[in-house]
Write a protein that holds these residues in place. Structure first.
Motif, PDB file in Angstrom:
ATOM      1  N   GLY A  87       0.845  -1.242   0.060  1.00 47.47           N
ATOM      2  CA  GLY A  87       0.122   0.113  -0.029  1.00 47.47           C
ATOM      3  C   GLY A  87       0.819   1.190   0.024  1.00 47.47           C
ATOM      4  O   GLY A  87       0.024   2.358   0.077  1.00 47.47           O
ATOM      5  N   GLU A  88       2.043   1.229  -0.054  1.00 46.13           N
ATOM      6  CA  GLU A  88       2.876   2.532  -0.167  1.00 46.13           C
ATOM      7  C   GLU A  88       3.004   3.118  -1.668  1.00 46.13           C
ATOM      8  O   GLU A  88       3.078   2.205  -2.462  1.00 46.13           O
ATOM      9  N   PRO A  89       2.909   4.186  -1.530  1.00 48.84           N
ATOM     10  CA  PRO A  89       2.564   4.876  -3.069  1.00 48.84           C
ATOM     11  C   PRO A  89       4.023   5.082  -3.725  1.00 48.84           C
ATOM     12  O   PRO A  89       4.832   5.247  -3.052  1.00 48.84           O
ATOM     13  N   ILE A  90       3.856   4.597  -5.075  1.00 50.46           N
ATOM     14  CA  ILE A  90       5.269   4.722  -6.048  1.00 50.46           C
ATOM     15  C   ILE A  90       5.064   5.809  -6.779  1.00 50.46           C
ATOM     16  O   ILE A  90       5.904   6.624  -7.051  1.00 50.46           O
ATOM     17  N   PHE A  91       4.008   5.979  -7.641  1.00 55.59           N
ATOM     18  CA  PHE A  91       3.812   7.003  -8.575  1.00 55.59           C
ATOM     19  C   PHE A  91       2.330   7.547  -8.688  1.00 55.59           C
ATOM     20  O   PHE A  91       1.615   6.882  -8.174  1.00 55.59           O
ATOM     21  N   THR A  92       2.167   8.885  -8.820  1.00 64.04           N
ATOM     22  CA  THR A  92       0.994   9.321  -9.298  1.00 64.04           C
ATOM     23  C   THR A  92       0.733   9.559 -10.733  1.00 64.04           C
ATOM     24  O   THR A  92       1.602  10.424 -11.297  1.00 64.04           O
ATOM     25  N   VAL A  93      -0.405   9.419 -11.412  1.00 56.73           N
ATOM     26  CA  VAL A  93      -0.798   9.498 -12.653  1.00 56.73           C
ATOM     27  C   VAL A  93      -1.862  10.325 -12.661  1.00 56.73           C
ATOM     28  O   VAL A  93      -2.943  10.252 -11.825  1.00 56.73           O
ATOM     29  N   CYS A  94      -1.559  11.188 -13.485  1.00 57.79           N
ATOM     30  CA  CYS A  94      -2.780  12.420 -13.424  1.00 57.79           C
ATOM     31  C   CYS A  94      -2.702  13.363 -14.840  1.00 57.79           C
ATOM     32  O   CYS A  94      -1.810  13.116 -15.474  1.00 57.79           O
ATOM     33  N   ARG A  95      -3.944  13.933 -15.117  1.00 53.35           N
ATOM     34  CA  ARG A  95      -4.204  14.534 -16.339  1.00 53.35           C
ATOM     35  C   ARG A  95      -4.089  15.935 -15.633  1.00 53.35           C
ATOM     36  O   ARG A  95      -4.721  16.457 -14.975  1.00 53.35           O
ATOM     37  N   PRO A  96      -3.346  16.928 -16.405  1.00 54.88           N
ATOM     38  CA  PRO A  96      -2.965  18.106 -16.011  1.00 54.88           C
ATOM     39  C   PRO A  96      -4.248  19.062 -16.490  1.00 54.88           C
ATOM     40  O   PRO A  96      -4.903  18.887 -17.451  1.00 54.88           O
ATOM     41  N   LYS A  97      -4.260  20.054 -15.545  1.00 50.54           N
ATOM     42  CA  LYS A  97      -5.004  21.313 -15.935  1.00 50.54           C
ATOM     43  C   LYS A  97      -4.354  22.326 -16.720  1.00 50.54           C
ATOM     44  O   LYS A  97      -3.507  22.856 -16.020  1.00 50.54           O
ATOM     45  N   VAL A  98      -4.581  22.548 -17.866  1.00 50.03           N
ATOM     46  CA  VAL A  98      -3.810  23.518 -18.596  1.00 50.03           C
ATOM     47  C   VAL A  98      -4.682  24.744 -19.165  1.00 50.03           C
ATOM     48  O   VAL A  98      -5.803  24.508 -19.519  1.00 50.03           O
ATOM     49  N   TYR A  99      -4.027  26.068 -18.831  1.00 48.40           N
ATOM     50  CA  TYR A  99      -4.957  27.321 -19.116  1.00 48.40           C
ATOM     51  C   TYR A  99      -4.365  27.668 -20.410  1.00 48.40           C
ATOM     52  O   TYR A  99      -3.304  28.115 -20.292  1.00 48.40           O
ATOM     53  N   LEU A 100      -5.077  27.807 -21.431  1.00 49.11           N
ATOM     54  CA  LEU A 100      -4.827  28.335 -22.744  1.00 49.11           C
ATOM     55  C   LEU A 100      -5.126  29.823 -22.987  1.00 49.11           C
ATOM     56  O   LEU A 100      -6.128  30.125 -22.907  1.00 49.11           O
ATOM     57  N   TYR A 101      -3.993  30.422 -23.635  1.00 50.10           N
ATOM     58  CA  TYR A 101      -4.454  31.731 -24.069  1.00 50.10           C
ATOM     59  C   TYR A 101      -4.208  31.962 -25.459  1.00 50.10           C
ATOM     60  O   TYR A 101      -2.915  32.173 -25.782  1.00 50.10           O
ATOM     61  N   ILE A 102      -5.134  31.691 -26.308  1.00 55.66           N
ATOM     62  CA  ILE A 102      -4.922  31.467 -27.667  1.00 55.66           C
ATOM     63  C   ILE A 102      -5.881  32.322 -28.452  1.00 55.66           C
ATOM     64  O   ILE A 102      -6.867  32.517 -27.869  1.00 55.66           O
ATOM     65  N   SER A 103      -5.587  32.777 -29.670  1.00 54.88           N
ATOM     66  CA  SER A 103      -6.535  33.455 -30.493  1.00 54.88           C
ATOM     67  C   SER A 103      -7.900  32.791 -30.892  1.00 54.88           C
ATOM     68  O   SER A 103      -7.921  31.681 -30.610  1.00 54.88           O
ATOM     69  N   LYS A 104      -8.891  33.641 -31.326  1.00 58.35           N
ATOM     70  CA  LYS A 104     -10.188  33.027 -31.634  1.00 58.35           C
ATOM     71  C   LYS A 104      -9.874  32.129 -33.051  1.00 58.35           C
ATOM     72  O   LYS A 104     -10.748  30.880 -33.012  1.00 58.35           O
TER      73      LYS A 104
END
Length: 242
Positions: A87-104
């Motif tokens: 039960g000891e943690p080895i790795f954390t797998v996650c999907r990141p939250k990315v904030y994009l600043y791009i043109s229309k």
């Protein structure tokens, strides 16, 4: 005096036997370590948690021992923790939250091709300490970044399903994943096109009956960390299993 000498002789002889036994144990341990480095490791992966009402994974070694486990309490969470058998943690797998600043214009272009940059890649962190914002964590940096190969970009090599990078800033991938995770048939190559690990269907020794997609083999080649290989399995499951 003679009895005393005999007693000392027995003591020394007993000590020498213990030392020889300890040396034999050390030789056996060294040999086992060498074997692990020279031989492939075959793990059985079961897409089921041993905890009731939990979704997850159970990974069994060739000797029948519990090697890794994943216990998800919320179905498909934002973060998944790979643990060892205790039960000891080895790795954390996650999907990141990315904030994009791009043109229309770029937004319209992305919408036309139905691309989702935010959902295009996943991160692997060491341990179980990840900031709430994933990629914006100020405490830890991801050790690996895995990018899914989008369908319109598969003109490079149709069999490629994902790329693995050392962190988010690297442009050159270190591993390439080919095959089909849905069919449990994947091969991971390094930069020199050497196979590092494979995902294969598990079949009965008699009759060649398949266990389906819930139970499969993870075959890790010598010199590759099986923990990393299992973390990639978790990522592929998030990428290609709805």
């Amino acid at each position: 005096m003679l009895l005393l000498l005999k007693s000392k002789s027995r003591t020394v002889h007993h000590y020498q036997e213990e030392q020889e036994n300890n040396d034999d144990d050390n030789i056996i341990n060294i040999r086992n370590n060498r074997i692990n480095k020279l031989e492939s490791i075959s793990l059985t992966v079961w897409r089921k948690s041993l905890i009731f009402s939990c979704k997850g994974f159970t990974v069994i070694g060739s000797d029948g021992s519990l090697v890794y486990r994943v216990d998800n309490y919320t179905g498909r969470p934002h973060r998944i923790v790979l643990m060892d058998g205790s039960g000891e943690p080895i790795f954390t797998v996650c999907r990141p939250k990315v904030y994009l600043y791009i043109s229309k214009l770029i937004i319209i272009y992305l919408t036309m091709f139905k691309l989702s940059i935010v959902n295009n890649y996943w991160l692997i962190y060491e341990g179980d300490e990840v900031g709430k914002d994933g990629i914006n964590s100020s405490f830890k940096k991801p050790i690996f970044c895995v990018r899914k190969n989008l369908s319109i970009m598969k003109f490079t090599r149709p069999s490629v399903i994902a790329y693995v990078y050392n962190g988010v800033s690297e442009k050159k991938c270190v591993y390439v994943i080919e095959g089909s995770y849905e069919h449990r048939s994947c091969t991971v190559f390094d930069e020199s096109r050497k196979i590092v690990f494979e995902i294969k269907k598990k079949e009965c020794s008699r009759g060649g009956v398949s266990f389906g997609s819930e139970v499969f083999h993870l075959i890790v080649r010598p010199g590759i960390d099986s923990r990393f290989a299992m973390a990639i399995v978790l990522l592929l499951d998030q990428m290609f299993v709805s």
